[in-house]
Write a protein that holds these residues in place. Structure first.
Motif, PDB file in Angstrom:
ATOM      1  N   GLN A  44      15.241   2.616  34.200  1.00 26.68           N
ATOM      2  CA  GLN A  44      16.198   1.976  33.287  1.00 26.68           C
ATOM      3  C   GLN A  44      15.542   0.944  32.387  1.00 26.68           C
ATOM      4  OE1 GLN A  44      18.784  -1.083  35.632  1.00 26.68           O
ATOM      5  NE2 GLN A  44      18.217   0.487  37.137  1.00 26.68           N
ATOM      6  N   GLN A  45      16.215   0.657  31.289  1.00 32.97           N
ATOM      7  CA  GLN A  45      15.802  -0.385  30.345  1.00 32.97           C
ATOM      8  C   GLN A  45      16.987  -1.304  30.074  1.00 32.97           C
ATOM      9  OE1 GLN A  45      14.234   2.956  27.666  1.00 32.97           O
ATOM     10  NE2 GLN A  45      13.299   1.135  26.760  1.00 32.97           N
ATOM     11  N   ALA A  46      16.749  -2.599  30.152  1.00 33.41           N
ATOM     12  CA  ALA A  46      17.741  -3.585  29.725  1.00 33.41           C
ATOM     13  C   ALA A  46      17.426  -3.951  28.285  1.00 33.41           C
ATOM     14  CB  ALA A  46      17.679  -4.820  30.619  1.00 33.41           C
ATOM     15  N   ILE A  47      18.353  -3.682  27.379  1.00 33.15           N
ATOM     16  CA  ILE A  47      18.118  -3.872  25.955  1.00 33.15           C
ATOM     17  C   ILE A  47      19.034  -4.976  25.440  1.00 33.15           C
ATOM     18  CG2 ILE A  47      18.124  -2.779  23.692  1.00 33.15           C
ATOM     19  CD1 ILE A  47      17.816  -0.079  25.157  1.00 33.15           C
ATOM     20  N   ILE A  48      18.440  -6.056  24.949  1.00 31.37           N
ATOM     21  CA  ILE A  48      19.223  -7.149  24.369  1.00 31.37           C
ATOM     22  C   ILE A  48      19.945  -6.638  23.128  1.00 31.37           C
ATOM     23  CG2 ILE A  48      19.146  -9.477  23.418  1.00 31.37           C
ATOM     24  CD1 ILE A  48      18.429  -9.303  26.378  1.00 31.37           C
ATOM     25  N   LYS A  49      21.230  -6.951  23.028  1.00 33.09           N
ATOM     26  CA  LYS A  49      22.084  -6.445  21.944  1.00 33.09           C
ATOM     27  C   LYS A  49      21.989  -4.927  21.865  1.00 33.09           C
ATOM     28  CE  LYS A  49      21.963 -10.709  19.238  1.00 33.09           C
ATOM     29  NZ  LYS A  49      21.680 -11.346  17.927  1.00 33.09           N
ATOM     30  N   GLY A  50      21.989  -4.308  23.040  1.00 31.64           N
ATOM     31  CA  GLY A  50      21.842  -2.857  23.109  1.00 31.64           C
ATOM     32  C   GLY A  50      22.953  -2.106  22.421  1.00 31.64           C
ATOM     33  N   ASP A  51      24.169  -2.688  22.383  1.00 26.73           N
ATOM     34  CA  ASP A  51      25.281  -1.992  21.743  1.00 26.73           C
ATOM     35  C   ASP A  51      25.115  -1.901  20.227  1.00 26.73           C
ATOM     36  OD1 ASP A  51      25.634  -4.702  21.434  1.00 26.73           O
ATOM     37  OD2 ASP A  51      27.612  -4.783  22.354  1.00 26.73           O
ATOM     38  N   ALA A  52      24.160  -2.649  19.670  1.00 25.77           N
ATOM     39  CA  ALA A  52      23.850  -2.552  18.247  1.00 25.77           C
ATOM     40  C   ALA A  52      22.498  -1.885  18.014  1.00 25.77           C
ATOM     41  CB  ALA A  52      23.851  -3.945  17.608  1.00 25.77           C
ATOM     42  N   SER A  53      21.851  -1.424  19.107  1.00 29.72           N
ATOM     43  CA  SER A  53      20.503  -0.861  19.011  1.00 29.72           C
ATOM     44  C   SER A  53      20.391   0.563  19.527  1.00 29.72           C
ATOM     45  CB  SER A  53      19.511  -1.731  19.803  1.00 29.72           C
ATOM     46  OG  SER A  53      19.587  -3.080  19.425  1.00 29.72           O
TER      47      SER A  53
END
Length: 219
Positions: free
Chosen positions: A128-137
């Motif tokens: 898995q990857q935790a993506i900051i501001k993932g909902d926009a990326s």
């Protein structure tokens, strides 16, 4: 509007590694005073492009509803999970949100090979990857964000507002708006309000209010 193709960068890297089942995960309701935290997990088909998708908070309600229907129709699999306010109070909001996300992944009909998660990690033995501001990326995370947001908004408007009309939940969706705060002060909290979130608003009166409330409800 963000170019949809820009939202496929993470997915393309994984597809290039022959990873097919990529799940996007997000949650909504983290900052609410009332009700469940809701999470969604979704696996979209390889190469699928959903025009107009973006972070659910940046879309109109009409657009979210439209995209919700397209996501549900097009997804390989998806699952939506709710964790109630009592669990939020017991665990804290961060752990409750992580629990909701884990339950959403566990509810998928197909086990994902990789998770793209909005700014969090999930306690599962899956890459898995935790993506900051993932909902926009990431398109996958944005799709999960829309599923979760529409689901929670529907609960506020169609179920919780009818159950607790005195709080006008259809208007503010359980967030700490001026109207919501005033209605809590006027009527006191309901059993679905998050006790740990109301300390600043109600102060020293909170314990007494809660004690009286539960004496009446028998919970």
């Amino acid at each position: 509007m963000t170019d949809t193709m820009d939202l496929l960068a993470y997915e393309k890297q994984l597809w290039a590694q022959q990873i097919e089942f990529i799940a996007g995960i997000d949650e909504v309701g983290r900052g609410c005073l009332f009700g469940d935290v809701v999470a969604a997990a979704v696996i979209l088909p390889r190469g699928f492009v959903l025009e107009g998708i973006n972070d659910s908070k940046k879309l109109t309600e009409k657009k979210r509803e439209q995209l919700y229907n397209q996501i549900v129709e097009s997804a390989i699999t998806y699952h939506i999970s709710c964790v109630p306010s009592q669990v939020v109070d017991r665990l804290n909001i961060k752990q409750a949100a992580r629990l909701a996300m884990r339950k959403a992944v566990e509810g998928l009909n197909i086990k994902p090979e990789h998770l793209l998660v909005d700014a969090e990690t999930i306690d599962l033995p899956i890459s898995q990857q935790a993506i900051i501001k993932g909902d926009a990326s990431s398109q996958s995370i944005a799709a999960a964000s829309i599923l979760a947001k529409v689901t929670r908004d529907r609960l506020c408007k169609e179920e919780w507002d009818e159950q607790y009309p005195q709080y006008q939940l259809a208007k503010h969706k359980g967030y700490g708006t001026k109207l919501h705060n005033e209605l809590i002060l006027q009527h006191g909290p309901s059993p679905m309000h998050r006790k740990t979130f109301l300390k600043k608003l109600l102060g020293d009166e909170l314990d007494q209010i809660w004690e009286t409330l539960y004496a009446k409800t028998g919970d």
